[in-house]
Write an enzyme that holds these catalytic residues in place. Structure first.
Site, PDB file in Angstrom:
ATOM      1  N   ARG A 227      -1.174   2.362 -46.309  1.00 44.60           N
ATOM      2  CA  ARG A 227      -0.601   3.700 -46.189  1.00 44.60           C
ATOM      3  C   ARG A 227      -0.963   4.514 -47.429  1.00 44.60           C
ATOM      4  O   ARG A 227      -0.843   4.028 -48.563  1.00 44.60           O
ATOM      5  CB  ARG A 227       0.925   3.647 -46.047  1.00 44.60           C
ATOM      6  N   HIS A 275      -8.366   6.280 -40.447  1.00 42.26           N
ATOM      7  CA  HIS A 275      -7.225   5.420 -40.102  1.00 42.26           C
ATOM      8  C   HIS A 275      -7.496   4.595 -38.829  1.00 42.26           C
ATOM      9  O   HIS A 275      -6.845   4.808 -37.791  1.00 42.26           O
ATOM     10  CB  HIS A 275      -5.935   6.258 -39.942  1.00 42.26           C
TER      11      HIS A 275
END
Ligand code: NDP
Length: 312
Positions: A227, A275
């Site tokens: 993250r 991502h």
């Protein structure tokens, strides 16, 4: 109207058709429908969701199990509208393998000096750099969970000097494991290539700030696949611009999509991916969703449980 118990599906990113097709053979007695298709909310016992809107669960008064449609639960555990029922997440060996593939690619790219050869090729320059032994390269893995431990063991098989850091003590053959905040700065200082594989929690948010990034060896490489908010992105950018860090492979960012004006886009020592280091795979993950549903319906404890108080 069917009186079968119902599983409600919600995701704006994942295909309901795919998930329901793979779930149905495992759950022939469960009615599987998208949130719009639910006709009797009182029949809904299970929710398979990714980032549902606030208040989503209130309609389903008899929910018994909430399954997060992904491995990362940071967008779920901080919510104030969660029902007091078991929460599980996906933890599929195929996700771990896909993630390990990305991590191996990124580490080998630095270990084999590929960025230097890419630059040399653009200049039509024959640039010989003698290959280094993997055992001479210290690779630090922050987070030794389902994904981190798998990647660490794959790296160990490649012969790297692999170290791992976690909250509680861990043991993996061939991986030097340490735990706890007191060991973090030394761990960073001994990581030629650092890979961030921690969950985002109140404890890990902003963990890698300017001071901690400065602990990394000069010329080190940085990989983040978990993250963006675990790292101070401005400080990371500054470290990459100053040369303190030689390169970074970044799959996750503070704000996604990474804004077009972000300076990271312009740095030629940064590799950016959108991502996707690993994704949930319905063909294999459906079985574990079904298994937890069967466990709940027979009063057994669930697997891959998430603990909101712990944050992961
Ligand atoms: P796990 O929950 O299985 O493992 C988390 C690891 O981090 C554990 O080893 C845990 O320690 C450690 N940890 C947690 N908090 C701390 C802390 N405060 N200090 C030190 N160590 C800590 O997670 P996964 O391996 O399944 O996934 C990791 C993350 O990867 C996910 O949370 C998600 O954000 C991200 N992800 C990214 C994807 C992508 O495509 N980019 C895809 C899938 C996931 P301990 O073992 O002691 O509990």
């Amino acid at each position: 109207m069917s009186r079968k118990t119902t599983l409600v599906f919600y995701s704006e990113f994942d295909s309901f058709e795919h998930w329901s097709a793979f779930l149905r053979p495992h759950l022939p007695h469960v009615n599987i429908c998208s949130a719009e298709e639910v006709t009797d909310p009182d029949q809904v016992r299970y929710a398979l969701v990714w980032k549902p809107p606030h208040g989503f669960f209130a309609r389903y008064r008899h929910l018994q199990l909430l399954v997060n449609l992904g491995a990362g639960v940071d967008s779920l555990v901080g919510r104030d509208d969660l029902p007091a029922i078991p929460i599980t997440r996906l933890s599929d060996p195929n996700m771990a393998r896909m993630m390990a593939g990305y991590v191996l690619f990124a580490v080998l790219r630095y270990a084999r000096d590929i960025p230097a050869f890419e630059r040399a090729q653009r200049e039509r320059h024959w640039h010989y750099l003698h290959p280094r032994l993997p055992s001479s390269i210290r690779v630090g893995v922050l987070g030794l969970g389902e994904l981190g431990s798998y990647a660490a063991q794959e790296l160990e098989r490649q012969g790297f000097d692999v170290r791992g850091w976690s909250r509680t003590p861990k043991t993996f053959a061939g991986v030097t494991c340490v735990s706890g905040m007191a060991t973090l700065n030394d761990f960073l200082a001994s990581s030629d290539i650092l890979i961030v594989m921690l969950p985002l929690t109140p404890q890990t948010r902003g963990l890698l700030d300017e001071k901690r990034l400065a602990c990394l060896p000069r010329g080190g490489a940085f990989i983040n696949v978990s993250r963006g908010a675990i790292v101070d992105q401005r400080a990371l950018t500054a470290a990459l611009m100053s040369g303190h860090l030689s390169g970074a492979t970044l799959d996750v960012f503070d704000h996604e999509p990474l804004p077009a004006q972000d300076p990271l886009w312009g740095l030629d020592n940064v590799l950016i991916t959108p991502h996707l280091a690993s994704v949930a795979i319905p063909a294999t993950a459906a079985a574990q969703v079904a298994d937890n549903i069967k466990r709940v319906s027979s009063g057994e404890s669930v697997l891959n449980q998430v603990f909101p108080g712990r944050g992961y």
